[in-house]
Scaffold this motif. Sequence first.
Motif, PDB file in Angstrom:
ATOM      1  N   VAL A  22      -6.611 -26.862 -16.804  1.00 40.83           N
ATOM      2  CA  VAL A  22      -6.583 -25.656 -15.965  1.00 40.83           C
ATOM      3  C   VAL A  22      -7.340 -24.525 -16.638  1.00 40.83           C
ATOM      4  CG1 VAL A  22      -5.083 -23.886 -14.969  1.00 40.83           C
ATOM      5  CG2 VAL A  22      -4.416 -26.297 -14.835  1.00 40.83           C
ATOM      6  N   PHE A  23      -7.153 -24.375 -17.937  1.00 36.93           N
ATOM      7  CA  PHE A  23      -7.804 -23.285 -18.664  1.00 36.93           C
ATOM      8  C   PHE A  23      -9.329 -23.480 -18.734  1.00 36.93           C
ATOM      9  CE2 PHE A  23      -3.566 -22.586 -20.871  1.00 36.93           C
ATOM     10  CZ  PHE A  23      -3.283 -21.457 -20.113  1.00 36.93           C
ATOM     11  N   VAL A  24      -9.758 -24.710 -18.812  1.00 37.85           N
ATOM     12  CA  VAL A  24     -11.211 -24.967 -18.795  1.00 37.85           C
ATOM     13  C   VAL A  24     -11.801 -24.520 -17.463  1.00 37.85           C
ATOM     14  CG1 VAL A  24     -12.967 -26.770 -18.792  1.00 37.85           C
ATOM     15  CG2 VAL A  24     -11.116 -26.854 -20.472  1.00 37.85           C
ATOM     16  N   VAL A  25     -11.126 -24.840 -16.364  1.00 39.36           N
ATOM     17  CA  VAL A  25     -11.586 -24.429 -15.036  1.00 39.36           C
ATOM     18  C   VAL A  25     -11.595 -22.902 -14.926  1.00 39.36           C
ATOM     19  CG1 VAL A  25     -11.073 -24.488 -12.567  1.00 39.36           C
ATOM     20  CG2 VAL A  25     -10.769 -26.553 -13.954  1.00 39.36           C
ATOM     21  N   LEU A  26     -10.550 -22.257 -15.405  1.00 46.78           N
ATOM     22  CA  LEU A  26     -10.471 -20.795 -15.351  1.00 46.78           C
ATOM     23  C   LEU A  26     -11.562 -20.148 -16.202  1.00 46.78           C
ATOM     24  CD1 LEU A  26      -6.602 -20.193 -15.625  1.00 46.78           C
ATOM     25  CD2 LEU A  26      -8.035 -20.049 -13.578  1.00 46.78           C
ATOM     26  N   ALA A  27     -11.864 -20.767 -17.341  1.00 47.28           N
ATOM     27  CA  ALA A  27     -12.921 -20.232 -18.214  1.00 47.28           C
ATOM     28  C   ALA A  27     -14.282 -20.311 -17.544  1.00 47.28           C
ATOM     29  CB  ALA A  27     -12.931 -20.999 -19.534  1.00 47.28           C
ATOM     30  N   PHE A  35     -10.234 -17.614 -21.408  1.00 49.80           N
ATOM     31  CA  PHE A  35      -9.236 -18.625 -21.073  1.00 49.80           C
ATOM     32  C   PHE A  35      -9.404 -19.920 -21.874  1.00 49.80           C
ATOM     33  CE2 PHE A  35      -8.861 -15.994 -17.204  1.00 49.80           C
ATOM     34  CZ  PHE A  35      -7.483 -15.794 -17.220  1.00 49.80           C
ATOM     35  N   LEU A  36     -10.469 -19.984 -22.674  1.00 47.64           N
ATOM     36  CA  LEU A  36     -10.618 -21.127 -23.588  1.00 47.64           C
ATOM     37  C   LEU A  36      -9.786 -20.942 -24.861  1.00 47.64           C
ATOM     38  CD1 LEU A  36     -14.472 -21.803 -23.401  1.00 47.64           C
ATOM     39  CD2 LEU A  36     -12.641 -23.163 -22.361  1.00 47.64           C
ATOM     40  N   LEU A  37      -9.268 -19.748 -25.050  1.00 47.19           N
ATOM     41  CA  LEU A  37      -8.536 -19.447 -26.288  1.00 47.19           C
ATOM     42  C   LEU A  37      -7.353 -20.385 -26.544  1.00 47.19           C
ATOM     43  CD1 LEU A  37      -8.652 -17.475 -28.657  1.00 47.19           C
ATOM     44  CD2 LEU A  37      -7.132 -15.947 -27.398  1.00 47.19           C
ATOM     45  N   THR A  93      -5.146 -24.807 -29.718  1.00 43.66           N
ATOM     46  CA  THR A  93      -3.972 -25.631 -30.037  1.00 43.66           C
ATOM     47  C   THR A  93      -4.138 -27.091 -29.613  1.00 43.66           C
ATOM     48  OG1 THR A  93      -2.907 -25.085 -27.930  1.00 43.66           O
ATOM     49  CG2 THR A  93      -2.445 -23.633 -29.795  1.00 43.66           C
ATOM     50  N   LEU A  94      -5.271 -27.445 -29.018  1.00 38.24           N
ATOM     51  CA  LEU A  94      -5.477 -28.804 -28.504  1.00 38.24           C
ATOM     52  C   LEU A  94      -5.379 -29.885 -29.592  1.00 38.24           C
ATOM     53  CD1 LEU A  94      -5.991 -30.395 -25.939  1.00 38.24           C
ATOM     54  CD2 LEU A  94      -8.441 -30.071 -26.271  1.00 38.24           C
TER      55      LEU A  94
END
Length: 344
Positions: A274-279, A286-288, A292-293
């Motif tokens: 989801v964050f990749v799409v938002l970025a 939003f990649l921040l 933690t990945l």
Amino acid sequence: MSKIVNESMEYAREALHAESTSDMLKNNTRKNGETKREQEPAALMKLKTYLLALRPWSLSGSLMPTLLGTAIAHRSGSTYDFNILIFLLTIFCVVTVHCAGNVVNTYFDFVKGIDNRKSDDRTLVDHILSKDEVVSLGALLYLAGCVGFVFLAILSPAKMEHLALVYFGGLSSSFLYTGGIGFKYIALGDVLILIIFGPLSVLFAFMGQTGHVDWSTIYYAIPLAMNTEAILHSNNTRDAENDKKAGIVTVAILIGRTASHVLYALLLFTPYSVFVVLAVKYSVWFLLPLVTLPQAFQIEKQFRNETTMQGVPRQTARLNFFFGILYVVALCCARTLPVTSLRK
């Protein structure tokens, strides 16, 4: 001469008596000091026992949604003055209810025979606290949370009935998770956790600051709610065998070990997608949370191995803390937000 001798002997007896009295006083003082020193560690140990019974490692599940809701309020189009007292009271209310729910969980898991020597929570199993102490602690926490809510309702611009509906909805849910109906024992605990530690907590924090309801906050709560649910699901998967013997039903028991691993992976990694799409669509900030990945991959690997499964819930909770912090920072720094009504 005899008179002098008698006086000397009398003086010697008085000196010996005085010396023995002094020694007794010194001994009593030393014993009192030692007793006091013994009592102090005992009191500290008791306090530590109470704190551990609250499961502080799990509190990121309630703290992060509160921070997220406050951050959304900060970025909303509403004109309001940020109130630090409202923020602190919101955290106090949410955390006390969460802790009370943990204590209620401890009590009912023990009463129903679910907790045993192999359980992660050994508060009642090892007689660290008595059942009466656990009940008193839970009641005190609920009372403290309600007192905090009264002050919050006075200070917040939100309507009291709206704020009370959300707060007491969360409070009753924290009890009913294992008490009363016992949603945890009928495979509905996961749904309850997704709601409480997601949309409900985020909305409560947002409404406390801004004074109004904005349902778009639900969209922001989804990634964090999924990550929080991963904590519970890993805990239920680890305890599946004991739970099954105790006669309760959880999602982990219903779907089995393999499907539980798939579900855990979905809960853990979907928010990153989801964050990749938002970025790509809105802001690179939003990649921040993807920082933690690597830790998420390590925990997922431990989840697959039953020998390393024991510590996965706590490690997932630790991941949730850093994940949540980075999400809040990204939300505050992004120039453009996904939901139109929350854009500045």
